[in-house]
Design a protein around this motif. Structure first.
Motif, PDB file in Angstrom:
ATOM      1  N   HIS A   1       0.810  -1.223   0.000  1.00 28.07           N
ATOM      2  CA  HIS A   1       0.000   0.000   0.000  1.00 28.07           C
ATOM      3  C   HIS A   1       0.843   1.274   0.000  1.00 28.07           C
ATOM      4  O   HIS A   1       0.314   2.368  -0.148  1.00 28.07           O
ATOM      5  CB  HIS A   1      -0.934   0.004   1.216  1.00 28.07           C
ATOM      6  CG  HIS A   1      -2.021  -1.021   1.103  1.00 28.07           C
ATOM      7  ND1 HIS A   1      -3.283  -0.731   0.658  1.00 28.07           N
ATOM      8  CD2 HIS A   1      -2.025  -2.362   1.350  1.00 28.07           C
ATOM      9  CE1 HIS A   1      -4.026  -1.819   0.638  1.00 28.07           C
ATOM     10  NE2 HIS A   1      -3.280  -2.830   1.057  1.00 28.07           N
TER      11      HIS A   1
ATOM     12  N   GLU B   1     -11.570  10.599  -2.208  1.00 25.74           N
ATOM     13  CA  GLU B   1     -12.800  10.791  -1.434  1.00 25.74           C
ATOM     14  C   GLU B   1     -13.337  12.205  -1.647  1.00 25.74           C
ATOM     15  O   GLU B   1     -14.549  12.416  -1.788  1.00 25.74           O
ATOM     16  CB  GLU B   1     -12.519  10.540   0.059  1.00 25.74           C
ATOM     17  CG  GLU B   1     -12.206   9.080   0.364  1.00 25.74           C
ATOM     18  CD  GLU B   1     -11.595   8.862   1.752  1.00 25.74           C
ATOM     19  OE1 GLU B   1     -11.456   9.837   2.517  1.00 25.74           O
ATOM     20  OE2 GLU B   1     -11.248   7.711   2.062  1.00 25.74           O
TER      21      GLU B   1
ATOM     22  N   MET C   1      -0.589   6.018  -2.525  1.00 24.47           N
ATOM     23  CA  MET C   1      -1.663   6.477  -3.405  1.00 24.47           C
ATOM     24  C   MET C   1      -2.215   7.800  -2.868  1.00 24.47           C
ATOM     25  O   MET C   1      -2.005   8.840  -3.398  1.00 24.47           O
ATOM     26  CB  MET C   1      -2.772   5.408  -3.496  1.00 24.47           C
ATOM     27  CG  MET C   1      -3.980   5.832  -4.286  1.00 24.47           C
ATOM     28  SD  MET C   1      -3.604   6.390  -5.952  1.00 24.47           S
ATOM     29  CE  MET C   1      -3.381   4.861  -6.816  1.00 24.47           C
TER      30      MET C   1
ATOM     31  N   LEU D   1     -17.097  13.958   7.705  1.00 23.57           N
ATOM     32  CA  LEU D   1     -15.997  14.014   6.731  1.00 23.57           C
ATOM     33  C   LEU D   1     -16.555  14.326   5.338  1.00 23.57           C
ATOM     34  O   LEU D   1     -16.026  15.189   4.616  1.00 23.57           O
ATOM     35  CB  LEU D   1     -15.272  12.663   6.734  1.00 23.57           C
ATOM     36  CG  LEU D   1     -13.965  12.567   5.968  1.00 23.57           C
ATOM     37  CD1 LEU D   1     -12.928  13.524   6.529  1.00 23.57           C
ATOM     38  CD2 LEU D   1     -13.425  11.134   6.016  1.00 23.57           C
TER      39      LEU D   1
HETATM   40  P1  ADQ Z   1      -2.774   6.098   4.714  1.00 23.60           P
HETATM   41  O1  ADQ Z   1      -1.354   6.522   4.835  1.00 23.60           O
HETATM   42  O2  ADQ Z   1      -3.500   5.905   5.956  1.00 23.60           O
HETATM   43  O3  ADQ Z   1      -2.905   4.777   3.804  1.00 23.60           O
HETATM   44  P2  ADQ Z   1      -4.691   7.584   2.911  1.00 23.60           P
HETATM   45  O4  ADQ Z   1      -4.664   6.882   1.609  1.00 23.60           O
HETATM   46  O5  ADQ Z   1      -4.754   9.061   2.788  1.00 23.60           O
HETATM   47  O6  ADQ Z   1      -3.437   7.291   3.823  1.00 23.60           O
HETATM   48  O7  ADQ Z   1      -5.953   7.093   3.736  1.00 23.60           O
HETATM   49  C1  ADQ Z   1      -6.318   7.707   4.918  1.00 23.60           C
HETATM   50  C2  ADQ Z   1      -7.750   7.343   5.268  1.00 23.60           C
HETATM   51  O8  ADQ Z   1      -8.022   7.809   6.587  1.00 23.60           O
HETATM   52  C3  ADQ Z   1      -8.771   7.995   4.349  1.00 23.60           C
HETATM   53  O9  ADQ Z   1      -9.761   7.053   4.042  1.00 23.60           O
HETATM   54  C4  ADQ Z   1      -9.339   9.163   5.175  1.00 23.60           C
HETATM   55  O10 ADQ Z   1     -10.695   9.403   4.959  1.00 23.60           O
HETATM   56  C5  ADQ Z   1      -9.140   8.678   6.595  1.00 23.60           C
HETATM   57  N1  ADQ Z   1      -8.830   9.829   7.473  1.00 23.60           N
HETATM   58  C6  ADQ Z   1      -7.736  10.589   7.452  1.00 23.60           C
HETATM   59  N2  ADQ Z   1      -7.805  11.544   8.398  1.00 23.60           N
HETATM   60  C7  ADQ Z   1      -8.980  11.387   9.018  1.00 23.60           C
HETATM   61  C8  ADQ Z   1      -9.632  12.052  10.098  1.00 23.60           C
HETATM   62  N3  ADQ Z   1      -9.086  13.081  10.749  1.00 23.60           N
HETATM   63  N4  ADQ Z   1     -10.840  11.594  10.475  1.00 23.60           N
HETATM   64  C9  ADQ Z   1     -11.407  10.546   9.838  1.00 23.60           C
HETATM   65  N5  ADQ Z   1     -10.841   9.886   8.836  1.00 23.60           N
HETATM   66  C10 ADQ Z   1      -9.636  10.283   8.427  1.00 23.60           C
HETATM   67  C11 ADQ Z   1      -1.994   3.873   3.160  1.00 23.60           C
HETATM   68  C12 ADQ Z   1      -0.993   4.519   2.206  1.00 23.60           C
HETATM   69  C13 ADQ Z   1      -1.719   5.347   1.166  1.00 23.60           C
HETATM   70  C14 ADQ Z   1      -2.740   4.482   0.417  1.00 23.60           C
HETATM   71  C15 ADQ Z   1      -3.623   3.716   1.395  1.00 23.60           C
HETATM   72  C16 ADQ Z   1      -4.500   2.684   0.687  1.00 23.60           C
HETATM   73  O11 ADQ Z   1      -0.057   5.312   2.913  1.00 23.60           O
HETATM   74  O12 ADQ Z   1      -0.815   5.923   0.242  1.00 23.60           O
HETATM   75  O13 ADQ Z   1      -3.557   5.312  -0.393  1.00 23.60           O
HETATM   76  O14 ADQ Z   1      -2.849   3.018   2.359  1.00 23.60           O
HETATM   77  O15 ADQ Z   1      -3.735   1.812  -0.093  1.00 23.60           O
END
Ligand code: ADQ
Length: 500
Positions: free
Chosen positions: A197, A406, A400, A381
């Motif tokens: 990921h 989103e 990614m 959100l």
């Molecule tokens: P993450 O590093 O966790 O994932 P990301 O892809 O941005 O990063 O996903 C974060 C998720 O957490 C999103 O679904 C977002 O809605 C949620 N989120 C973030 N902040 C939040 C908040 N304050 N309150 C509620 N929800 C929140 C890892 C990799 C990424 C890759 C994903 C999936 O680092 O690059 O895209 O896995 O493969």
């Protein structure tokens, strides 16, 4: 264990991930264990496939289980995708807490996370942490083979096809090889896939890892290895060739090791697009302001470029004072890895920076930054995403980035807002209609935010329409299907390895 022709995606699936698709909590009053649902996109897409195929999920439950403690069934009112995952279909990992800490906070989050995000100066290389990583990966492999035995017993009753084992992420880069070997010894057929990921770094970064050969050999235990984008595939192939001397085929993305051919595939993840549209349609407004909102949503992580983002916003207010009292930055940062020092330091730096910028620019009626340090619910959100004028997705490096996707899904209003995305996120590679912003160039970043704020409505609409169409088409379900298709087509693609 792999007889490719014998395997197809109709077989049950065993998902192996560091965390189970829900969190276990101990009820403070009764002391009983309860499941807390997780609504992440990955879980939403993968859990139904596991449930439908009578599969199994192997992972850590989030707390250390006592010797006689069992995973509870889900709450009868739970309507999330994992509700149908019965406890007999869950194989939990148990580990001695200190060992697990060295594996998780040590090797995973203080070695692999920074190194794979091309930040070697932040990485520590500690032999004890690596030993813990080996042990925990062995535990995962053992539990997965146990799950394969459970499915085999079931298969004799159901005559199902051989299972697919899908190993996830940088926590489990050694497990696949052991799963393959042990399953083979036990005469169990299966097909193994791995998905990373996070980014896979270039060879000159990867080679800094003292255990780089072992990691590659571990991953190559799989039949198919997936990454978000082609660049990461090519980095991986390059490392296999240069570290291990493997024969490789860059055109067809193949690697050969020990007489086996491993397919490498770009499988860009998507989000549950329709669910976000629905959330955005139903969510009540939560922002009561006349100002244009510039939105940031991230885990509080140094890879997400949060400090750079705040400084770019400060530069915007310096260079374009016409935005003072007209815009605000809403930064929502969910606490993450709070046991690791780097993350504690970042929290402190953010607190200070927000205070300094607000202190510098606040007027009697306005503060430039609203900073939420916490997790917000999905409805809220979606409302933030829908009502923001600009989304700032500016990581320094990111596999990614789901937030960009989103945000786009939730842009149901007319005229829509503007997405600003970093070229160093996988999302930046494919969301061409966004404004692309190098987060390291503060002056430029400030100008790009300015451009987003003054962009004419018709340009915003054209850009957002394209972005939305692509994300709708490439949602998380189609990612799941692409993985299964890649597993199905292994036979043809891995027949012959061409030129290196
Ligand atoms: P993450 O590093 O966790 O994932 P990301 O892809 O941005 O990063 O996903 C974060 C998720 O957490 C999103 O679904 C977002 O809605 C949620 N989120 C973030 N902040 C939040 C908040 N304050 N309150 C509620 N929800 C929140 C890892 C990799 C990424 C890759 C994903 C999936 O680092 O690059 O895209 O896995 O493969």
């Amino acid at each position: 264990c792999v007889s490719r022709s014998a395997c197809n995606s109709k077989g049950s699936m065993i998902v192996v991930s560091n965390r189970l698709p829900f969190i276990l909590k101990r009820n403070e009053k009764t002391g009983e264990l309860e499941r807390k649902a997780s609504a992440g996109g990955l879980v939403t897409a993968v859990a139904p496939v596991v449930i439908r195929g009578n599969g199994i999920w192997v992972g850590w439950p989030g707390i250390h289980l006592g010797p006689n403690e069992k995973i509870p069934e889900s709450d009868p009112n739970d309507k999330t995708p994992t509700a149908g995952l019965l406890s007999k279909k869950i194989v939990p990992i148990s580990a001695e807490p200190k060992l697990f800490d060295s594996y998780y906070n040590g090797c995973c989050n203080a070695t692999f996370w920074p190194l794979f995000h091309s930040m070697p100066d932040r990485a520590t290389f500690i032999a004890d942490h690596w030993r813990a990583y080996i042990k925990i990966n062995e535990e995962f492999a053992e539990k997965t083979v146990h799950a394969l035995h459970l499915l085999k017993e079931n298969k004799e009753r159901n005559d199902a096809s051989p299972p697919i084992v899908w190993v996830h992420d940088y926590h489990l880069m050694l497990a696949a090889n052991w799963i393959r070997q042990r399953a083979e010894e036990d005469g169990i057929k299966c097909k193994l896939g791995f998905f990373l990921h996070i980014p896979f770094p270039a060879w000159d970064i990867f080679r800094l890892l003292p255990w780089s050969d072992e990691v590659l050999q571990g991953i190559l235990g799989c039949d198919m290895v997936g990454f978000h984008i082609t660049d990461y595939c090519l980095n991986f192939i390059d490392c296999c060739q240069r570290n291990l001397g493997c024969r490789v085929d860059r055109k067809n993305l193949l690697v050969e090791l020990g007489g086996r051919t491993i397919c490498v595939r770009p499988l860009p993840i998507g989000v549950p697009y329709d669910r976000f549209v629905q959330l955005a349609q139903n969510a009540k407004p939560v922002l009561s302001t006349n100002q244009k909102v510039i939105l940031g949503v991230d885990r509080l992580d140094y890879t997400k470029g949060l400090v750079h983002r705040l400084k770019a916003f400060e530069r915007l207010l310096e260079k374009h004072p016409e935005h003072i009292e007209k815009v605000m930055l809403l930064q929502i940062s969910v606490p993450s890895r709070t046991d690791v020092k780097e993350y504690q330091d970042l929290k402190e730096e953010m607190d200070q920076l927000v205070g300094r910028i607000n202190g510098r620019f606040t007027t009697p009626n306005w503060s430039p930054i609203r900073y939420i340090y916490g997790c917000v619910g999905q409805d809220e959100l979606a409302a933030f995403y829908r009502d923001a004028a600009v989304a700032l997705v500016t990581p320094l490096r990111d596999g990614m980035n789901l937030v960009a996707k989103e945000f786009v899904a939730c842009q149901i209003k007319q005229p829509p807002g503007v997405l600003i995305v970093s070229p160093f996120a996988g999302a930046g590679e494919m969301m061409h209609e966004a404004l692309i912003c190098n987060p390291y160039e503060l002056d430029d970043a400030a100008e790009i935010i300015h451009r987003a704020l003054i962009m004419p409505e018709d340009e915003r609409t054209v850009r957002m329409n394209h972005l939305r169409r692509r994300e709708q088409l490439n949602d998380v379900d189609s990612w799941m299907k692409a993985f299964l298709k890649a597993m199905d087509s292994l036979e043809e693609e891995a027949d012959d390895i061409g030129a290196t």
